[in-house]
Write a protein that holds these residues in place. Structure first.
Motif, PDB file in Angstrom:
ATOM      1  N   GLY A   1       0.623  -1.527   0.041  1.00 25.43           N
ATOM      2  CA  GLY A   1       0.302   0.203  -0.157  1.00 25.43           C
ATOM      3  C   GLY A   1       0.843   1.491  -0.011  1.00 25.43           C
ATOM      4  O   GLY A   1       1.920   0.805  -0.207  1.00 25.43           O
ATOM      5  N   CYS A   2       0.005   1.978   0.423  1.00 26.92           N
ATOM      6  CA  CYS A   2       0.611   3.399  -0.058  1.00 26.92           C
ATOM      7  C   CYS A   2       0.020   4.431   1.105  1.00 26.92           C
ATOM      8  O   CYS A   2      -1.160   4.578   0.548  1.00 26.92           O
ATOM      9  N   ASP A   3       0.824   5.088   1.967  1.00 27.39           N
ATOM     10  CA  ASP A   3      -0.120   6.848   2.698  1.00 27.39           C
ATOM     11  C   ASP A   3      -0.103   7.606   1.674  1.00 27.39           C
ATOM     12  O   ASP A   3      -0.001   7.848   0.821  1.00 27.39           O
ATOM     13  N   THR A   4      -1.305   8.569   2.040  1.00 27.55           N
ATOM     14  CA  THR A   4      -1.781   9.813   1.438  1.00 27.55           C
ATOM     15  C   THR A   4      -0.594  10.382   1.805  1.00 27.55           C
ATOM     16  O   THR A   4       0.084  10.325   2.780  1.00 27.55           O
TER      17      THR A   4
ATOM     18  N   LEU B   1      -1.702  17.687  -0.248  1.00 32.41           N
ATOM     19  CA  LEU B   1      -1.709  17.141  -1.539  1.00 32.41           C
ATOM     20  C   LEU B   1      -0.639  17.861  -2.194  1.00 32.41           C
ATOM     21  O   LEU B   1      -0.624  17.210  -3.624  1.00 32.41           O
ATOM     22  N   GLU B   2      -0.461  18.916  -1.812  1.00 37.45           N
ATOM     23  CA  GLU B   2       0.905  19.524  -1.537  1.00 37.45           C
ATOM     24  C   GLU B   2       2.163  18.195  -1.636  1.00 37.45           C
ATOM     25  O   GLU B   2       3.243  18.347  -2.087  1.00 37.45           O
ATOM     26  N   SER B   3       2.101  17.532  -0.903  1.00 36.12           N
ATOM     27  CA  SER B   3       2.723  16.642  -0.552  1.00 36.12           C
ATOM     28  C   SER B   3       2.547  15.785  -1.368  1.00 36.12           C
ATOM     29  O   SER B   3       3.220  15.075  -1.865  1.00 36.12           O
ATOM     30  N   CYS B   4       1.698  15.232  -1.978  1.00 38.02           N
ATOM     31  CA  CYS B   4       1.228  14.372  -3.294  1.00 38.02           C
ATOM     32  C   CYS B   4       2.103  14.321  -4.444  1.00 38.02           C
ATOM     33  O   CYS B   4       3.552  14.217  -5.022  1.00 38.02           O
ATOM     34  N   TYR B   5       2.158  15.387  -4.851  1.00 36.66           N
ATOM     35  CA  TYR B   5       3.417  16.557  -5.892  1.00 36.66           C
ATOM     36  C   TYR B   5       4.517  16.489  -5.715  1.00 36.66           C
ATOM     37  O   TYR B   5       4.923  16.349  -6.302  1.00 36.66           O
ATOM     38  N   ARG B   6       4.948  17.012  -4.437  1.00 34.11           N
ATOM     39  CA  ARG B   6       6.291  16.851  -3.696  1.00 34.11           C
ATOM     40  C   ARG B   6       7.513  15.338  -4.190  1.00 34.11           C
ATOM     41  O   ARG B   6       8.053  15.098  -4.429  1.00 34.11           O
ATOM     42  N   ARG B   7       6.214  14.248  -3.627  1.00 34.95           N
ATOM     43  CA  ARG B   7       7.003  13.158  -3.115  1.00 34.95           C
ATOM     44  C   ARG B   7       7.185  12.702  -4.782  1.00 34.95           C
ATOM     45  O   ARG B   7       7.642  12.198  -4.830  1.00 34.95           O
ATOM     46  N   ALA B   8       6.080  12.811  -5.586  1.00 33.01           N
ATOM     47  CA  ALA B   8       5.842  12.304  -6.905  1.00 33.01           C
ATOM     48  C   ALA B   8       7.562  13.000  -7.645  1.00 33.01           C
ATOM     49  O   ALA B   8       8.112  11.942  -8.408  1.00 33.01           O
ATOM     50  N   LEU B   9       7.361  14.220  -7.138  1.00 30.01           N
ATOM     51  CA  LEU B   9       8.587  14.887  -8.413  1.00 30.01           C
ATOM     52  C   LEU B   9       9.979  14.060  -7.255  1.00 30.01           C
ATOM     53  O   LEU B   9      10.745  14.018  -7.935  1.00 30.01           O
ATOM     54  N   GLN B  10       9.890  14.238  -6.151  1.00 29.65           N
ATOM     55  CA  GLN B  10      11.213  13.285  -5.691  1.00 29.65           C
ATOM     56  C   GLN B  10      11.314  11.951  -6.056  1.00 29.65           C
ATOM     57  O   GLN B  10      12.708  11.950  -6.255  1.00 29.65           O
ATOM     58  N   THR B  11      10.250  11.406  -6.115  1.00 27.56           N
ATOM     59  CA  THR B  11      10.486   9.929  -6.796  1.00 27.56           C
ATOM     60  C   THR B  11      10.915   9.434  -7.987  1.00 27.56           C
ATOM     61  O   THR B  11      11.900   9.186  -8.022  1.00 27.56           O
ATOM     62  N   ALA B  12      10.793  10.473  -8.561  1.00 28.45           N
ATOM     63  CA  ALA B  12      11.124  10.703 -10.153  1.00 28.45           C
ATOM     64  C   ALA B  12      12.457  11.347 -10.490  1.00 28.45           C
ATOM     65  O   ALA B  12      12.885  10.993 -10.801  1.00 28.45           O
ATOM     66  N   ILE B  13      13.138  12.614  -9.091  1.00 27.88           N
ATOM     67  CA  ILE B  13      14.335  12.553  -9.263  1.00 27.88           C
ATOM     68  C   ILE B  13      15.455  11.458  -8.913  1.00 27.88           C
ATOM     69  O   ILE B  13      16.068  10.705  -9.392  1.00 27.88           O
TER      70      ILE B  13
ATOM     71  N   CYS C   1      -5.824  15.509 -12.538  1.00 22.79           N
ATOM     72  CA  CYS C   1      -5.654  16.703 -11.265  1.00 22.79           C
ATOM     73  C   CYS C   1      -5.437  15.347 -10.072  1.00 22.79           C
ATOM     74  O   CYS C   1      -6.980  15.334  -9.794  1.00 22.79           O
ATOM     75  N   ILE C   2      -5.074  15.317  -9.696  1.00 20.89           N
ATOM     76  CA  ILE C   2      -5.629  14.383  -8.416  1.00 20.89           C
ATOM     77  C   ILE C   2      -6.575  14.555  -7.103  1.00 20.89           C
ATOM     78  O   ILE C   2      -5.778  16.219  -7.194  1.00 20.89           O
ATOM     79  N   SER C   3      -6.987  13.460  -6.726  1.00 22.06           N
ATOM     80  CA  SER C   3      -7.947  14.043  -6.051  1.00 22.06           C
ATOM     81  C   SER C   3      -9.400  14.827  -6.069  1.00 22.06           C
ATOM     82  O   SER C   3      -9.956  14.777  -5.690  1.00 22.06           O
ATOM     83  N   THR C   4      -9.075  15.650  -7.453  1.00 17.63           N
ATOM     84  CA  THR C   4      -9.895  16.682  -7.699  1.00 17.63           C
ATOM     85  C   THR C   4     -11.176  15.909  -8.801  1.00 17.63           C
ATOM     86  O   THR C   4     -12.015  16.314  -8.910  1.00 17.63           O
ATOM     87  N   GLY C   5     -10.845  13.916  -8.520  1.00 12.71           N
ATOM     88  CA  GLY C   5     -11.918  13.323  -8.437  1.00 12.71           C
ATOM     89  C   GLY C   5     -13.024  12.935  -8.031  1.00 12.71           C
ATOM     90  O   GLY C   5     -13.658  13.697  -6.749  1.00 12.71           O
ATOM     91  N   VAL C   6     -13.207  11.856  -7.666  1.00 12.29           N
ATOM     92  CA  VAL C   6     -13.799  10.717  -6.767  1.00 12.29           C
ATOM     93  C   VAL C   6     -13.443  11.529  -5.837  1.00 12.29           C
ATOM     94  O   VAL C   6     -14.364  11.807  -4.094  1.00 12.29           O
ATOM     95  N   TYR C   7     -12.761  11.724  -5.150  1.00 13.17           N
ATOM     96  CA  TYR C   7     -12.235  12.560  -3.920  1.00 13.17           C
ATOM     97  C   TYR C   7     -12.221  13.736  -3.623  1.00 13.17           C
ATOM     98  O   TYR C   7     -12.416  14.073  -2.036  1.00 13.17           O
TER      99      TYR C   7
ATOM    100  N   GLU D   1     -10.092  24.337  -8.493  1.00 10.37           N
ATOM    101  CA  GLU D   1      -9.557  25.605  -8.359  1.00 10.37           C
ATOM    102  C   GLU D   1      -8.885  25.753  -7.091  1.00 10.37           C
ATOM    103  O   GLU D   1      -7.689  25.934  -7.420  1.00 10.37           O
ATOM    104  N   SER D   2      -9.104  25.417  -5.415  1.00  7.24           N
ATOM    105  CA  SER D   2      -8.152  24.812  -4.336  1.00  7.24           C
ATOM    106  C   SER D   2      -6.957  24.753  -5.159  1.00  7.24           C
ATOM    107  O   SER D   2      -5.798  24.458  -4.396  1.00  7.24           O
ATOM    108  N   ALA D   3      -7.482  23.148  -6.064  1.00 11.12           N
ATOM    109  CA  ALA D   3      -6.129  21.699  -5.992  1.00 11.12           C
ATOM    110  C   ALA D   3      -5.474  23.190  -7.145  1.00 11.12           C
ATOM    111  O   ALA D   3      -4.203  22.461  -6.961  1.00 11.12           O
ATOM    112  N   VAL D   4      -5.424  23.557  -8.184  1.00 10.39           N
ATOM    113  CA  VAL D   4      -4.929  24.092  -8.879  1.00 10.39           C
ATOM    114  C   VAL D   4      -3.411  25.454  -8.308  1.00 10.39           C
ATOM    115  O   VAL D   4      -3.113  25.180  -8.693  1.00 10.39           O
TER     116      VAL D   4
END
Ligand code: ADP
Length: 198
Positions: free
Chosen positions: A83-86, A116-128, A139-145, A150-153
């Protein structure tokens, strides 16, 4: 980064940026930002980000589309990851996707900006960590979640700018993969605020 967060979460501050220039023109950064409208599973790049759930066992929306397109081997690899933590991210192969890797991140349910910020940061750290130079985000979390679009962007664009500024030589391209007209309109409105062209 204190200023960036203030701007990200407050409409009055965004308006102020539109008048003045808290975010400076930086053509090196601007060259690395793209919008793509359509299905993220079609992108032939180093990595696509998946808006997964805590179990990493697939789901609906973009998660379902990615699992369907990548095939059963993805499900098998995901099962081995515990699994993966939020707010965290884990990487797998891309299997039958044209992308080489999938970075799975789990967005918050509802409006939780730090998560939400952590998702984008951790994704890019993982990429690096994996020498991934081209990354596409849905657009993470803006669907079912249920995160308001606008707050997400206004969380996503400043953290991407911050990460790109701090890792200039690490990325060639960050793609925002947009699927809904509401997000197309928002990114067209707000990209020039956080990545001004002049
Ligand atoms: P979450 O559970 O994190 O809210 P969803 O998958 O429900 O994730 O929605 C996230 C975003 O992904 C939404 O904007 C949705 O329209 C979009 N989306 C759904 N399918 C795809 C796809 N194949 N490619 C890109 N984006 C997609």
């Amino acid at each position: 980064s204190y200023v960036l967060k203030q701007v990200a979460l407050n409409d009055a501050a965004v308006a102020k940026v539109l008048e003045g220039s808290i975010y400076k023109v930086d053509s090196d950064l601007n060259k690395k930002i793209s919008l793509f409208i359509g299905d993220i599973t079609t992108l032939e790049i180093d990595a696509v980000v998946n808006a997964a759930n805590n179990s990493l066992r697939g789901g609906g929306g973009v998660d379902g589309a990615i699992h369907k397109a990548a095939g059963g081997m993805l499900y098998q690899e995901c099962q081995s990851l515990n699994g993966c933590d939020t707010g965290d991210a884990k990487i797998t192969g891309g299997y039958y996707l044209p992308a080489r890797y999938i970075i799975h991140t789990v967005g918050p349910t509802g409006e939780k900006p730090a998560m939400l910020e952590s998702c984008y940061r951790r994704a890019l750290q993982t990429a690096i960590e994996n020498n991934i130079r081209t990354v596409a985000f849905p657009c993470i979390s803006t669907g079912v979640y249920g995160y308001p679009n606008e707050s997400a962007v206004k969380v996503v664009l400043p953290i991407i700018r911050t990460m790109l500024e701090a890792n200039r030589d690490k990325f060639d391209r960050i793609i925002f993969c947009l699927f809904l007209s509401v997000d197309i309109n928002l990114y067209h409105k707000l990209l020039p605020v956080f990545f001004p062209l002049q």
